[in-house]
Design a protein around this motif. Structure first.
Motif, mmCIF file in Angstrom:
data_model
loop_
_atom_site.group_PDB
_atom_site.id
_atom_site.type_symbol
_atom_site.label_atom_id
_atom_site.label_comp_id
_atom_site.label_asym_id
_atom_site.label_seq_id
_atom_site.Cartn_x
_atom_site.Cartn_y
_atom_site.Cartn_z
ATOM 1 N N LYS A 650 4.102 -19.908 76.606
ATOM 2 C CA LYS A 650 3.293 -20.356 77.751
ATOM 3 C C LYS A 650 3.746 -19.706 79.058
ATOM 4 C CE LYS A 650 4.008 -24.605 78.883
ATOM 5 N NZ LYS A 650 3.995 -26.085 78.961
ATOM 6 N N THR A 651 5.095 -19.596 79.239
ATOM 7 C CA THR A 651 5.614 -19.136 80.531
ATOM 8 C C THR A 651 5.971 -17.653 80.554
ATOM 9 O OG1 THR A 651 7.918 -19.633 79.947
ATOM 10 C CG2 THR A 651 6.604 -21.430 80.913
ATOM 11 N N GLY A 652 6.372 -17.102 79.432
ATOM 12 C CA GLY A 652 6.764 -15.703 79.385
ATOM 13 C C GLY A 652 8.152 -15.421 79.919
ATOM 14 N N ALA A 653 8.907 -16.470 80.279
ATOM 15 C CA ALA A 653 10.236 -16.251 80.858
ATOM 16 C C ALA A 653 11.172 -17.368 80.421
ATOM 17 C CB ALA A 653 10.151 -16.198 82.378
ATOM 18 N N LEU A 654 12.440 -16.996 80.192
ATOM 19 C CA LEU A 654 13.398 -17.986 79.713
ATOM 20 C C LEU A 654 14.706 -17.873 80.487
ATOM 21 C CD1 LEU A 654 14.280 -20.160 77.640
ATOM 22 C CD2 LEU A 654 15.010 -18.288 76.144
ATOM 23 N N VAL A 655 15.213 -19.024 80.913
ATOM 24 C CA VAL A 655 16.518 -19.133 81.556
ATOM 25 C C VAL A 655 17.359 -20.110 80.740
ATOM 26 C CG1 VAL A 655 17.781 -19.817 83.628
ATOM 27 C CG2 VAL A 655 15.553 -18.688 83.844
ATOM 28 N N VAL A 656 18.587 -19.730 80.449
ATOM 29 C CA VAL A 656 19.538 -20.618 79.773
ATOM 30 C C VAL A 656 20.558 -21.061 80.819
ATOM 31 C CG1 VAL A 656 21.214 -20.877 77.915
ATOM 32 C CG2 VAL A 656 19.228 -19.378 77.603
ATOM 33 N N ALA A 657 20.630 -22.361 81.071
ATOM 34 C CA ALA A 657 21.504 -22.874 82.131
ATOM 35 C C ALA A 657 22.611 -23.732 81.533
ATOM 36 C CB ALA A 657 20.692 -23.691 83.135
ATOM 37 N N GLU A 658 23.843 -23.459 81.940
ATOM 38 C CA GLU A 658 24.984 -24.266 81.525
ATOM 39 C C GLU A 658 25.964 -24.355 82.685
ATOM 40 O OE1 GLU A 658 27.272 -22.381 78.403
ATOM 41 O OE2 GLU A 658 26.609 -20.399 79.068
#
Length: 734
Positions: A650-658
């Motif tokens: 849906k968004t075309g972008a991914l961020v992994v946050a930790e």
């Protein structure tokens, strides 16, 4: 001059030796049994070395030739319900206990011509296991160093020196708690007695009066390092009295002396006077592994080897039995010949001629398609359980303080399931440990809340032994996740690998609770996020509850699972409030299902624990149309790629946050797999939000600079939008 007072101890420390009267009293039957079993073990081990020399044993072949007397003598005092484990050199111990399983109680005279029909099948399964073949006790998974047969009372032998000792404590405690009168015996060598886990285990066993025998096979050398080179006090049984443990020294080349010593020791254990220690002086005739003697490598002399061979335990029993007029030379020769013949028949079932040599029968190899079989439970333990989410839950819900439900759900489970036991440091004091997570449990459930000494590797391994026993479900509190590094062998080499290594012949229902203290000022050695560490090792399930509601449901699933489960808690969340049950603590939230906590269409952010609210709040402040996903389940098998993938498409972008640092990072694993799984839908590389390279330190400003705080989260969201070429919202651009 100061006054000197010589100190003494009332803890017994004795050496046991046989007399001619002992050999007479032992009788024909007992001596025949000792001889019969030693002959079988000797012939078996000779065959193993021959097969190893032909390259038909993959990996090491740690021969126990020369040490059979200690094992057979020790096992003579044990019964079916007694448990043993051993180290990498344990063929003789395994076989001695297995022979007891198939022969004890049988009307069988070892001095007759024929072998008992149950012996060859057992030897076949043992040899198949050592050769890595499917007919082995654990499908060939364990090989020479990892032998297990639960029905015979063998917990599982161990390739890590001293690594199996804490597991035996768990087996001993389970037997004491169950009131069966059964005991545990853990066998290890002289080298292991210098290992922290073994020494910690001596202390814990003594503190809790466990029915366990620490049986030290002192074969004089660890690979090529002598006892005298490794320790100043070479009388290893001297270690026992220092812990208040009655200890015995015995000649391990005298099987009857070992048996008489074990008779006395086991009687003490069954009477509740444990633990005990036995040091048996013995000798391995061959090198650490393989068919060559130590003299071939220069660390032993031929004269030394000859002197010990002259004290051979088989010859000792045969000689003494003949002197007592109980067994003659012909009968001894009969047992030897029959043992060699039986083992040759066993070998013939597993190998076949090939050219001028032999090969393993091809049909006996394990199916390579089963390589990952048993890595984790198949999930049958959840059959019939209905899972819920907050949105579908029909019970009463109200704002609850996170820490309150932590203790409440454990209270409810301990009330409903008397198999649940809790252990850890200081969990009985301070009104429920350092944070109140076990509040009220010590008083309410006597004998099931076990406050431990400071010995993470041992009480963690203890929990593994309790879990393998199957009667109880241990919950371990590691006061801070960083302390898991002290217990790494037990957590990852032992607990995490046991099910798979032993061919899915056991369950490992261990729950480990660990709290993340980032942002609380506890510094570099108390602030670790353990997700990245545990995710590196197979076998572990990992859950990270963010709300009181999810904590209850995920803890119930953890306490139902037959796998080891790490439940990560965050100090920042303890003081928070959120939706939680009013009085129902029995529902389950499923493993492997992430949750969208903020819908969006421009950017997907996956995160967990305290970062969930931090990311959600940052997206609100910046006006970013970010879809925020709370992962909840973090192990590889539990990552919900269906939910993540649907969002990325849906968004075309991914961020992994930790929150944690760049190093030892969980986000690296997720980002790597996401890049491969979702490449076709990504408009830009996966972006990570994380702390700095270093662990957080004590200084408030340096701690905030090291972790993923609000500023880093906002900067990360801005950077993500720039990567995909999308404008910042007006509110964020101001």
């Amino acid at each position: 001059m100061p006054r000197e007072i010589r100190l003494t101890t009332e803890t017994p420390w004795l050496e046991i030796r046989t007399t001619p009267a002992d050999w007479k009293k032992a009788g024909r039957g007992r001596l025949a049994t000792l001889l019969h079993r030693m002959h079988l073990i000797r012939a078996f081990e000779e065959a193993v070395l021959e097969l190893a020399g032909e390259g038909l044993v993959n990996g090491p072949a740690h021969s126990s030739i020369g040490q059979e007397g200690a094992a057979v003598g020790a096992m003579a005092a044990l019964r079916a319900g007694d448990q043993i484990n051993g180290s990498h050199r344990a063929h003789h111990q395994f076989l001695a206990k297995a022979l007891g399983r198939v022969l004890d109680g049988e009307a069988f005279d070892p001095l007759v011509a024929g072998e008992h029909p149950a012996v060859a099948p057992m030897l076949t399964r043992t040899l198949a296991e050592i050769m890595g073949l499917q007919p082995g006790f654990t499908g060939g998974r364990g090989g020479s160093m990892h032998l297990r047969w639960a029905e015979a009372g063998v917990i599982g032998t161990n390739a890590i020196v001293g690594g199996g000792v804490p597991f035996a404590l768990g087996a001993a405690w389970s037997r004491m708690k169950a009131g069966t009168g059964d005991v545990a015996v853990t066998f290890f060598g002289d080298g292991a007695l210098n290992i922290g886990a073994a020494l910690e285990s001596l202390n814990l066993a003594a503190a809790w009066s466990l029915p366990i025998c620490f049986f030290v096979e002192n074969n004089q050398i660890a690979v090529a390092t002598t006892v005298a080179e490794a320790t100043r006090e070479t009388r290893l049984s001297a270690r026992g009295p220092g812990f208040g443990i009655p200890s015995f020294a015995v000649d391990g080349m005298d099987p009857l002396a070992v048996a008489l010593t074990m008779d006395r020791a086991v009687a003490m254990l069954r009477a509740g006077k444990g633990p005990v220690m036995i040091e048996a002086a013995t000798y391995r005739y061959f090198h650490q592994s393989g068919p060559l003697p130590g003299s071939a490598f220069g660390y032993r002399t031929k004269e030394e080897e000859d002197a010990w061979r002259a004290r051979d335990p088989i010859r000792r029993v045969a000689r003494e039995a003949a002197a007592a007029g109980l067994i003659d030379e012909a009968e001894d020769a009969l047992m030897r010949e029959r043992a060699v013949r039986t083992v040759a028949e066993v070998v013939g079932r597993l190998v076949e001629p090939e050219g001028n040599g032999r090969r393993i029968v091809p049909a006996l190899w394990p199916d390579t398609g089963t390589v990952d079989h048993g890595l984790r439970s198949g999930g049958a333990e959840f059959d019939g359980i209905g899972f819920v989410e907050l949105e579908t839950y029909r019970g009463a819900v109200e704002e609850r303080k996170f820490i309150d439900v932590v203790s409440a759900v454990m209270d409810a489970r301990m009330a409903a399931d008397d198999r649940v036991v809790v252990l850890g440091e200081d969990i009985h004091r301070l009104r429920g440990g350092t944070n109140g997570a076990t509040r009220g449990l010590f008083e309410k459930y006597p004998g099931r809340v076990l406050p431990t000494p400071i010995c993470e590797q041992t009480f963690t391994g203890f929990a593994g032994g309790v879990a393998v026993d199957g009667r109880y479900r241990p919950v371990v509190e590691l006061m801070y996740p960083d302390f898991a590094l002290v217990a790494c062998d037990q957590l990852f080499n032992q607990i995490g690998k046991f099910r798979h290594m032993f061919g899915d012949t056991l369950s490992m229902p261990v729950v480990v609770r660990g709290k993340v203290a980032m942002g609380s000022g506890y510094g570099s050695q108390h602030s670790m996020d353990p997700a990245g560490l545990y995710a590196l090792f197979p076998g572990w399930r990992i859950v990270a509850p963010t709300t009181p509601f999810d904590y209850v449901g995920l803890m119930n699933s953890a306490l139902t699972s037959d796998d080891p489960v790490l439940v990560i808690e965050h100090l920042e969340l303890y003081a928070s409030s959120g939706p939680g049950p009013v009085d129902d603590y029995g529902y389950h939230v499923p493993f492997g299902r992430a949750k969208v906590v903020r819908p969006g269409g421009t950017l997907t952010v996956v995160t967990y624990l305290a970062m969930v609210e931090r990311v959600r709040a940052a997206a609100e402040r910046l006006g970013v149309d970010a879809e925020v996903i709370d992962l909840r389940s973090l192990d590889r098998a539990g990552l919900d790629w269906e939910t993540i993938g649907a969002s990325v498409r849906k968004t075309g972008a991914l961020v992994v946050a930790e929150q944690g640092p760049l190093t030892a990072s969980y986000g690296q694993m997720v980002a790597d797999e996401a890049q491969r799984r979702l490449f076709d839908w990504l408009d830009a590389p996966v972006l990570r939000i994380h702390g700095g390279e270093a662990s957080p330190t004590i200084s408030r400003v340096l701690e905030q600079a090291a972790i993923a705080n609000d500023t880093r989260v906002e900067d990360g969201l801005r950077r993500a939008l720039a990567e995909i070429g999308r404008p910042l919202p007006a509110v964020a651009a101001e």
